[in-house]
Structure formats: structure tokens, C-alpha cells
Design an enzyme around this catalytic site. Sequence first.
Site, PDB file in Angstrom:
ATOM      1  N   ASP A 188      40.154 -19.970 -29.726  1.00 20.10           N
ATOM      2  CA  ASP A 188      40.268 -18.509 -29.647  1.00 20.10           C
ATOM      3  C   ASP A 188      41.315 -17.987 -30.632  1.00 20.10           C
ATOM      4  O   ASP A 188      41.129 -16.937 -31.254  1.00 20.10           O
ATOM      5  CB  ASP A 188      40.650 -18.085 -28.222  1.00 20.10           C
ATOM      6  CG  ASP A 188      39.499 -18.236 -27.240  1.00 20.10           C
ATOM      7  OD1 ASP A 188      38.358 -18.458 -27.691  1.00 20.10           O
ATOM      8  OD2 ASP A 188      39.745 -18.133 -26.025  1.00 20.10           O
TER       9      ASP A 188
ATOM     10  N   ASP B 137      31.036 -17.917 -41.634  1.00 19.37           N
ATOM     11  CA  ASP B 137      30.983 -18.866 -40.524  1.00 19.37           C
ATOM     12  C   ASP B 137      32.157 -19.832 -40.667  1.00 19.37           C
ATOM     13  O   ASP B 137      32.390 -20.375 -41.751  1.00 19.37           O
ATOM     14  CB  ASP B 137      29.655 -19.632 -40.560  1.00 19.37           C
ATOM     15  CG  ASP B 137      29.475 -20.520 -39.338  1.00 19.37           C
ATOM     16  OD1 ASP B 137      28.944 -20.029 -38.335  1.00 19.37           O
ATOM     17  OD2 ASP B 137      29.874 -21.701 -39.396  1.00 19.37           O
ATOM     18  N   ILE B 138      32.903 -20.036 -39.580  1.00 16.69           N
ATOM     19  CA  ILE B 138      34.052 -20.944 -39.618  1.00 16.69           C
ATOM     20  C   ILE B 138      33.554 -22.382 -39.725  1.00 16.69           C
ATOM     21  O   ILE B 138      32.728 -22.820 -38.924  1.00 16.69           O
ATOM     22  CB  ILE B 138      34.934 -20.778 -38.363  1.00 16.69           C
ATOM     23  CG1 ILE B 138      35.422 -19.332 -38.246  1.00 16.69           C
ATOM     24  CG2 ILE B 138      36.130 -21.730 -38.415  1.00 16.69           C
ATOM     25  CD1 ILE B 138      36.205 -19.047 -36.976  1.00 16.69           C
TER      26      ILE B 138
ATOM     27  N   ASN C  25      37.480 -26.950 -31.346  1.00 14.93           N
ATOM     28  CA  ASN C  25      37.414 -26.863 -29.883  1.00 14.93           C
ATOM     29  C   ASN C  25      37.508 -28.237 -29.235  1.00 14.93           C
ATOM     30  O   ASN C  25      38.224 -28.423 -28.241  1.00 14.93           O
ATOM     31  CB  ASN C  25      36.116 -26.175 -29.457  1.00 14.93           C
ATOM     32  CG  ASN C  25      36.198 -24.659 -29.546  1.00 14.93           C
ATOM     33  OD1 ASN C  25      37.278 -24.082 -29.512  1.00 14.93           O
ATOM     34  ND2 ASN C  25      35.062 -24.015 -29.676  1.00 14.93           N
TER      35      ASN C  25
ATOM     36  N   GLU D 245      31.526 -18.195 -33.697  1.00 15.17           N
ATOM     37  CA  GLU D 245      32.416 -18.301 -34.858  1.00 15.17           C
ATOM     38  C   GLU D 245      31.798 -17.630 -36.078  1.00 15.17           C
ATOM     39  O   GLU D 245      32.135 -17.944 -37.205  1.00 15.17           O
ATOM     40  CB  GLU D 245      32.729 -19.771 -35.167  1.00 15.17           C
ATOM     41  CG  GLU D 245      31.567 -20.595 -35.677  1.00 15.17           C
ATOM     42  CD  GLU D 245      30.733 -21.232 -34.576  1.00 15.17           C
ATOM     43  OE1 GLU D 245      30.066 -22.237 -34.867  1.00 15.17           O
ATOM     44  OE2 GLU D 245      30.740 -20.741 -33.432  1.00 15.17           O
TER      45      GLU D 245
END
Length: 236
Positions: free
Chosen positions: A89, A72-73, A80, A115
Site C-alpha cells: 500500500d 503498471d508497477i 506483497n 497496481e
Amino acid sequence: MSLLVQAGWTAPEGVMHGATLWLQAVIDGLCELSSRDALTGLNNRRQFEAAIAREVDRVARIGEPALLLLADIDHFKKVNDTHGHAAGDVVIRAVAECLQDCVRPMDLVARVGGEEFAIILPNCPPAFGQAVSERIRQKVAAKTAAIVGGQPLSVTVSIGGAFAPPWVRSSAALWSERADQQLYRAKSEGRNRTCLDMPPLTVVSAEEKGLLFAGLTQSDLTEPSGSGDPMPKTTE
């Protein structure tokens, strides 16, 4: 047809003059398109769910070790909110490239959420589990994901992993839950780290025990191991 062209598909050479071959090529292209994530080109959730179901069954039958990693980022919402969804993106694509670069051709990498990514590593001995997950984490942290306002933008990932219990009739949901618990642990311990549920610490759950013995009759359970003869009955 236009959807395939937009996705970058071109008909293989030699099929344009044969209607049957051309139609088969279009069908193959549509199947490929339906199995891929549009943004990253990785396998999508549908493909991941089919693959993990196959793998958990294979582990139960063959006993080879298999590792599931969930990545997971970290702080992706901040990316964002600060830089916009276009930058987000770019970050997702950059992380996807790192994941793909760190695994073997036999491994499956999928984008399973905004993500969130999943990696299935068949025949992965426990001794290599920590090494491969750390390699992924370090490669993502070292990569410049995007250029925002002339400055490099980098991100990190948290990774949780679990080995499927060999020779045990488990399920994809139980395997995923173990990996997800480790991902939550990596997040809660500060992010940008890996946490694995190693096999010696894996406890077969009551549900898995039920799956293991499902379908067996009472006579199956009382039959001596290694013998094809039933237990002798006692006489009155």
C-alpha cells in the site's frame, strides 16, 4: 456523515448554521468521495471511464492531440509476497504521488486497478509524449517508496501510451487497447521502460472507419467536397 468524517471531510466554514447549505456541502462531499480512490486519493476507475469518453469525443470534434498513458508497477506481487500488503500500500501511494507530481493540473490521473494507473493528457503534442512518459518513469525509479527492515524499498514502472487519432470518431475502448498493447510491449522488452504508439504509426481501424461514416446517407457520401449542391444527375 460518519463515512465523510472518516475520509477526512470537514464542512466548509459558514454552512453549519444553514440546513440547506449544510446538506449541499454533504452532497458535494459524497460526490467527491465517490469519485476518488480510497488508498491514493486519485481519481477512481469510474471517473477515468467518464473522462476518457469525453476526451475521445473532444479529439474527434476539435482535432487536438491527446495522449493516454497506462502505467503498471513492475513485480508488484513480489513486493506483497516479500514485505506484506502494508508495504504494498505504501508503494502504491508513493507511485501515485510521483504520477501526480509529473503532470499538469489539466491532466487526469487515476488508479484503475491494484497496481495499475492511467493518465489522460489533453492537448499533448506528440513531440512531448515521450518526454512526459520518461519523466514519470525516472521519477518513480528514483523515489524511495518505503522503509522495510531499515532498508529503502524502491520500485519501477512500465508505461505504455497511445495518442487518440485526431478528427476520427474512435472509442475509449479502442484508444485504451492501443495503449495497453504498448504497455504489454514495455513489459515484454524488460520492464522499467516506456513504449508509445506515435500518431504516424497509428492506423485507423475498420471499426473506427465504420464509426466515422455511421449515419451518413449515400447522398452524403457522393456529394462533392466543399459544395452544398448535390451531384448533377445524368439524363438518359
